[in-house]
Design a protein around this motif. Structure first.
Motif, PDB file in Angstrom:
ATOM      1  N   ALA A 106      -0.747 -13.339 -18.838  1.00 57.80           N
ATOM      2  CA  ALA A 106      -0.929 -12.575 -17.607  1.00 57.80           C
ATOM      3  C   ALA A 106      -2.370 -12.614 -17.102  1.00 57.80           C
ATOM      4  N   ASN A 107      -3.144 -13.611 -17.539  1.00 62.53           N
ATOM      5  CA  ASN A 107      -4.556 -13.674 -17.139  1.00 62.53           C
ATOM      6  C   ASN A 107      -4.774 -14.454 -15.840  1.00 62.53           C
ATOM      7  N   VAL A 108      -3.791 -15.215 -15.400  1.00 61.42           N
ATOM      8  CA  VAL A 108      -3.815 -15.887 -14.102  1.00 61.42           C
ATOM      9  C   VAL A 108      -2.437 -15.692 -13.476  1.00 61.42           C
ATOM     10  N   ILE A 109      -2.395 -15.102 -12.273  1.00 62.19           N
ATOM     11  CA  ILE A 109      -1.126 -14.871 -11.597  1.00 62.19           C
ATOM     12  C   ILE A 109      -1.240 -15.379 -10.166  1.00 62.19           C
ATOM     13  N   VAL A 110      -0.412 -16.357  -9.829  1.00 67.30           N
ATOM     14  CA  VAL A 110      -0.367 -16.898  -8.473  1.00 67.30           C
ATOM     15  C   VAL A 110       0.823 -16.273  -7.762  1.00 67.30           C
ATOM     16  N   ALA A 111       0.594 -15.742  -6.564  1.00 65.86           N
ATOM     17  CA  ALA A 111       1.669 -15.068  -5.824  1.00 65.86           C
ATOM     18  C   ALA A 111       1.786 -15.624  -4.409  1.00 65.86           C
ATOM     19  N   ASP A 112       3.028 -15.921  -4.017  1.00 67.58           N
ATOM     20  CA  ASP A 112       3.347 -16.280  -2.645  1.00 67.58           C
ATOM     21  C   ASP A 112       3.529 -14.967  -1.889  1.00 67.58           C
ATOM     22  N   LEU A 113       2.556 -14.600  -1.079  1.00 66.70           N
ATOM     23  CA  LEU A 113       2.571 -13.295  -0.427  1.00 66.70           C
ATOM     24  C   LEU A 113       3.575 -13.213   0.712  1.00 66.70           C
ATOM     25  N   LYS A 114       4.154 -14.337   1.086  1.00 67.98           N
ATOM     26  CA  LYS A 114       5.194 -14.342   2.116  1.00 67.98           C
ATOM     27  C   LYS A 114       6.590 -14.264   1.506  1.00 67.98           C
ATOM     28  N   ASN A 115       6.663 -14.261   0.186  1.00 76.23           N
ATOM     29  CA  ASN A 115       7.921 -14.134  -0.533  1.00 76.23           C
ATOM     30  C   ASN A 115       8.039 -12.689  -1.014  1.00 76.23           C
ATOM     31  N   ASN A 116       8.931 -11.906  -0.403  1.00 73.35           N
ATOM     32  CA  ASN A 116       9.032 -10.482  -0.731  1.00 73.35           C
ATOM     33  C   ASN A 116       9.364 -10.235  -2.197  1.00 73.35           C
ATOM     34  N   ARG A 117      10.008 -11.206  -2.843  1.00 74.63           N
ATOM     35  CA  ARG A 117      10.384 -11.014  -4.254  1.00 74.63           C
ATOM     36  C   ARG A 117       9.143 -10.866  -5.130  1.00 74.63           C
ATOM     37  N   SER A 118       8.074 -11.556  -4.767  1.00 76.75           N
ATOM     38  CA  SER A 118       6.862 -11.488  -5.596  1.00 76.75           C
ATOM     39  C   SER A 118       6.302 -10.067  -5.615  1.00 76.75           C
ATOM     40  N   SER A 119       6.188  -9.434  -4.453  1.00 71.94           N
ATOM     41  CA  SER A 119       5.627  -8.078  -4.406  1.00 71.94           C
ATOM     42  C   SER A 119       6.554  -7.076  -5.084  1.00 71.94           C
ATOM     43  N   ASN A 120       7.866  -7.250  -4.940  1.00 72.94           N
ATOM     44  CA  ASN A 120       8.818  -6.343  -5.586  1.00 72.94           C
ATOM     45  C   ASN A 120       8.727  -6.437  -7.105  1.00 72.94           C
ATOM     46  N   LEU A 121       8.663  -7.666  -7.617  1.00 68.92           N
ATOM     47  CA  LEU A 121       8.593  -7.847  -9.069  1.00 68.92           C
ATOM     48  C   LEU A 121       7.276  -7.324  -9.637  1.00 68.92           C
ATOM     49  N   LEU A 122       6.179  -7.589  -8.939  1.00 70.71           N
ATOM     50  CA  LEU A 122       4.882  -7.107  -9.416  1.00 70.71           C
ATOM     51  C   LEU A 122       4.826  -5.586  -9.404  1.00 70.71           C
ATOM     52  N   ASN A 123       5.427  -4.964  -8.412  1.00 70.27           N
ATOM     53  CA  ASN A 123       5.446  -3.501  -8.367  1.00 70.27           C
ATOM     54  C   ASN A 123       6.313  -2.933  -9.491  1.00 70.27           C
ATOM     55  N   GLU A 124       7.433  -3.586  -9.786  1.00 65.42           N
ATOM     56  CA  GLU A 124       8.259  -3.156 -10.921  1.00 65.42           C
ATOM     57  C   GLU A 124       7.497  -3.312 -12.233  1.00 65.42           C
ATOM     58  N   TRP A 125       6.720  -4.374 -12.327  1.00 63.28           N
ATOM     59  CA  TRP A 125       5.901  -4.602 -13.524  1.00 63.28           C
ATOM     60  C   TRP A 125       4.912  -3.448 -13.696  1.00 63.28           C
ATOM     61  N   TRP A 126       4.257  -3.054 -12.605  1.00 59.46           N
ATOM     62  CA  TRP A 126       3.321  -1.932 -12.644  1.00 59.46           C
ATOM     63  C   TRP A 126       4.031  -0.646 -13.095  1.00 59.46           C
ATOM     64  N   ASN A 127       5.186  -0.374 -12.547  1.00 63.38           N
ATOM     65  CA  ASN A 127       5.918   0.841 -12.907  1.00 63.38           C
ATOM     66  C   ASN A 127       6.349   0.828 -14.367  1.00 63.38           C
ATOM     67  N   GLU A 128       6.763  -0.331 -14.860  1.00 64.90           N
ATOM     68  CA  GLU A 128       7.160  -0.430 -16.266  1.00 64.90           C
ATOM     69  C   GLU A 128       5.956  -0.253 -17.176  1.00 64.90           C
ATOM     70  N   LEU A 129       4.806  -0.770 -16.763  1.00 66.40           N
ATOM     71  CA  LEU A 129       3.577  -0.583 -17.538  1.00 66.40           C
ATOM     72  C   LEU A 129       3.237   0.898 -17.646  1.00 66.40           C
ATOM     73  N   LEU A 130       3.365   1.625 -16.538  1.00 65.96           N
ATOM     74  CA  LEU A 130       3.090   3.063 -16.561  1.00 65.96           C
ATOM     75  C   LEU A 130       4.106   3.807 -17.421  1.00 65.96           C
ATOM     76  N   ARG A 131       5.366   3.425 -17.282  1.00 64.52           N
ATOM     77  CA  ARG A 131       6.422   4.135 -18.013  1.00 64.52           C
ATOM     78  C   ARG A 131       6.246   4.011 -19.519  1.00 64.52           C
ATOM     79  N   THR A 132       5.902   2.817 -19.987  1.00 61.29           N
ATOM     80  CA  THR A 132       5.801   2.593 -21.426  1.00 61.29           C
ATOM     81  C   THR A 132       4.560   3.221 -22.024  1.00 61.29           C
TER      82      THR A 132
END
Length: 306
Positions: free
Chosen positions: A238-264
């Protein structure tokens, strides 16, 4: 020399550098330097820690290390010279850890989030030093970094692609080509983990090296196991992350990742990511591959964390 020839020459030199850095002689020399420095400063707790880490490393090498092969993926035929790209990082406190990029390109911006940008007013740099957003000031330095890491679409709405890098990574080649590796199903690309493909094995390594809360990591793995999350599902770095900012799936997955990090509460983002993919009926293969581990990528040089 043509620009492409120049880039190729840099990568050949970096290849030699990486081979030397991975050599047995270099590893022995680094170990000797660490021990001798700790002893000379009478840091006996550090000597004990180094000794304990050496034992842990031997256990990890024997039980939790395997040969990982990078899948053969044909990059997309993108005109990366035309895309608007932002490369960004976040470092709180230790500013010497932000290496200067070697090359400059008109369609690439460099942004470094720091907690005291006034320190860099007179510094000549490709990096634009920006303050940590005020809404994050109550978070710990680790969570500040993770929030910025996982929310590029919120930070850089005017760009087409973002490339997050850890603050100890120096860019020595043409980083723009990495955007061609973004997976269509995720809009993301990362390196595979160089030594493991199982989140449960990675959790054991975290415990052996005392990274994160042992209690939270054990609770996290117990929950994943109880839900049927499989072993050997795959693992990304997770030290390099490339994101296509025009692909809505990327932002949704990254936000879920953030929420899971907080939850755990374990603060180990590598442990949460495969689970997030699994819950979304995705696999590691749906994440574009930048290669097997960042340490072998000829576009980067890594200053290892102490």
């Amino acid at each position: 020399m043509d620009r492409l020839d120049y880039v190729a020459a840099i990568e050949r030199l970096n290849s030699d550098f990486i081979k030397e850095r991975k050599s047995r002689a270099q590893k022995i020399g680094n170990a000797f330097l660490k021990y001798s420095t700790a002893i000379s400063h009478l840091h006996f707790s550090k000597v004990f820690q180094l000794f304990r880490d050496n034992i842990a490393a031997k256990i990890i090498a024997k039980k939790y290390t395997k040969e990982i092969h990078s899948p053969s993926i044909l990059p997309k035929d993108l005109n990366f010279r035309e895309k608007k790209i932002v490369v960004y990082t976040c470092v709180v406190g230790n500013y010497d850890q932000i290496p200067e990029p070697l090359l400059k390109y008109d369609n690439v911006s460099f942004v470094a989030f720091v907690d005291n940008p006034d320190m860099f007013k007179n510094k000549e740099s490709q990096w634009k030093y920006s303050p940590i957003p005020r809404k994050l000031e109550t978070l710990s330095p680790t969570l500040m970094n993770r929030y910025l890491k996982f929310h590029p679409s919120e930070l850089f709405g005017d760009y087409e692609y973002s490339i997050y890098i850890d603050g100890n990574i120096r860019i020595v080649s043409d980083i723009r080509t990495l955007i061609q590796n973004c997976g269509d199903k995720t809009g993301l690309a990362m390196h595979r983990h160089g030594a493991r493909d199982c989140v449960y094995d990675e959790a054991m390594v975290c415990l052996l090296y005392r990274r994160g809360s042992a209690k939270k990591i054990k609770e996290q793995m117990a929950k994943y196991c109880s839900e049927g999350f499989p072993k050997n599902y795959g693992l990304n770095e997770a030290n390099v992350i490339v994101a296509d900012l025009k692909n809505n799936r990327s932002s949704n997955l990254l936000n879920e990742w953030w929420n899971e990090l907080l939850r755990t509460g374990s603060l180990r983002d590598q442990l949460a990511w495969p689970y997030v993919l699994w819950k979304n009926e995705l696999t590691i293969d749906d994440v574009g591959c930048l290669g097997v581990d960042v340490y072998s990528n000829l576009k980067f040089q890594i200053n290892k964390h102490n």
